[in-house]
Design an enzyme around this catalytic site. Sequence first.
Site, PDB file in Angstrom:
ATOM      1  N   TRP A   1       0.834  -1.208   0.000  1.00 20.10           N
ATOM      2  CA  TRP A   1       0.000   0.000   0.000  1.00 20.10           C
ATOM      3  C   TRP A   1       0.863   1.250   0.000  1.00 20.10           C
ATOM      4  O   TRP A   1       1.957   1.242   0.553  1.00 20.10           O
ATOM      5  CB  TRP A   1      -0.894   0.019   1.245  1.00 20.10           C
ATOM      6  CG  TRP A   1      -2.135  -0.791   1.097  1.00 20.10           C
ATOM      7  CD1 TRP A   1      -2.255  -2.148   1.241  1.00 20.10           C
ATOM      8  CD2 TRP A   1      -3.436  -0.298   0.765  1.00 20.10           C
ATOM      9  NE1 TRP A   1      -3.546  -2.524   1.032  1.00 20.10           N
ATOM     10  CE2 TRP A   1      -4.304  -1.415   0.743  1.00 20.10           C
ATOM     11  CE3 TRP A   1      -3.946   0.960   0.508  1.00 20.10           C
ATOM     12  CZ2 TRP A   1      -5.658  -1.291   0.454  1.00 20.10           C
ATOM     13  CZ3 TRP A   1      -5.295   1.084   0.236  1.00 20.10           C
ATOM     14  CH2 TRP A   1      -6.131  -0.037   0.203  1.00 20.10           C
TER      15      TRP A   1
ATOM     16  N   THR B   1       0.315  -3.748   5.648  1.00 21.73           N
ATOM     17  CA  THR B   1       1.040  -3.714   6.918  1.00 21.73           C
ATOM     18  C   THR B   1       0.587  -4.819   7.858  1.00 21.73           C
ATOM     19  O   THR B   1       1.388  -5.362   8.613  1.00 21.73           O
ATOM     20  CB  THR B   1       0.878  -2.320   7.556  1.00 21.73           C
ATOM     21  OG1 THR B   1       1.461  -1.360   6.658  1.00 21.73           O
ATOM     22  CG2 THR B   1       1.566  -2.226   8.895  1.00 21.73           C
TER      23      THR B   1
ATOM     24  N   VAL C   1       3.135   1.311   5.805  1.00 18.02           N
ATOM     25  CA  VAL C   1       2.530   2.636   5.985  1.00 18.02           C
ATOM     26  C   VAL C   1       1.058   2.434   6.315  1.00 18.02           C
ATOM     27  O   VAL C   1       0.362   1.721   5.605  1.00 18.02           O
ATOM     28  CB  VAL C   1       2.625   3.489   4.697  1.00 18.02           C
ATOM     29  CG1 VAL C   1       2.005   4.858   4.917  1.00 18.02           C
ATOM     30  CG2 VAL C   1       4.058   3.615   4.231  1.00 18.02           C
ATOM     31  N   VAL C   2       0.627   3.089   7.387  1.00 18.16           N
ATOM     32  CA  VAL C   2      -0.790   3.107   7.723  1.00 18.16           C
ATOM     33  C   VAL C   2      -1.167   4.577   7.906  1.00 18.16           C
ATOM     34  O   VAL C   2      -0.562   5.282   8.711  1.00 18.16           O
ATOM     35  CB  VAL C   2      -1.104   2.322   9.014  1.00 18.16           C
ATOM     36  CG1 VAL C   2      -2.616   2.231   9.231  1.00 18.16           C
ATOM     37  CG2 VAL C   2      -0.486   0.927   8.968  1.00 18.16           C
TER      38      VAL C   2
ATOM     39  N   GLY D   1     -11.193   7.516   8.579  1.00 14.51           N
ATOM     40  CA  GLY D   1     -12.325   7.891   9.401  1.00 14.51           C
ATOM     41  C   GLY D   1     -12.905   6.765  10.235  1.00 14.51           C
ATOM     42  O   GLY D   1     -13.958   6.929  10.845  1.00 14.51           O
TER      43      GLY D   1
ATOM     44  N   HIS E   1     -10.132   1.305  11.866  1.00 16.54           N
ATOM     45  CA  HIS E   1      -9.237   0.398  11.140  1.00 16.54           C
ATOM     46  C   HIS E   1      -7.767   0.753  11.382  1.00 16.54           C
ATOM     47  O   HIS E   1      -6.925  -0.123  11.591  1.00 16.54           O
ATOM     48  CB  HIS E   1      -9.567   0.444   9.641  1.00 16.54           C
ATOM     49  CG  HIS E   1      -8.721  -0.432   8.797  1.00 16.54           C
ATOM     50  ND1 HIS E   1      -8.870  -1.799   8.756  1.00 16.54           N
ATOM     51  CD2 HIS E   1      -7.698  -0.144   7.947  1.00 16.54           C
ATOM     52  CE1 HIS E   1      -7.980  -2.316   7.930  1.00 16.54           C
ATOM     53  NE2 HIS E   1      -7.260  -1.329   7.414  1.00 16.54           N
TER      54      HIS E   1
END
Length: 160
Positions: A26, A58, A81-82, A86, A89
């Site tokens: 991602w 991830t 990467v996270v 909204g 999660h």
Amino acid sequence: MSGAGAPQTQAIDCHDLRVALVAASWHEHVMDGLIAGAQRAFAEHRVEAPVVTRVPGTFELPVVASALAQHGFDAVVALGVVIRGGTPHFDYVCSAATDGLTRVALDHTVAVGFGVLTCDDEAQALDRAGLEGSSEDKGYEAAAAALQTAQTLKRIRSKV
């Protein structure tokens, strides 16, 4: 800035270590920067032929890092990467990755470089990705930390 207070380190010779890198897919542009940073650290520390493995996201980093640790790698660098959205999660994925990678390090007594960016937005991720114009290079930092830790573990094992 999260980079304030970082220790100054010098590259050490790690040509004798088996090293693996596992990277999420991602946020491709950010991930490209993180991987390039880790590869720079490997080159500066004289790592020969690190194994590079990609995973979907991830969340999948810990299970693959565990498999690599089971196969005798001295250091595993995990990059991901996270970016906050909204929903909760973000919290679940960040927690699972952190807890899972910690378990890998402790269960296998292997150096794990934690290069998971947990950011509020893409601009923060880009600023930490080691790209041109970034203020930090977290891929490099995670790889260098894993290599230094692996050498420390090697010294400890040789004295026991």
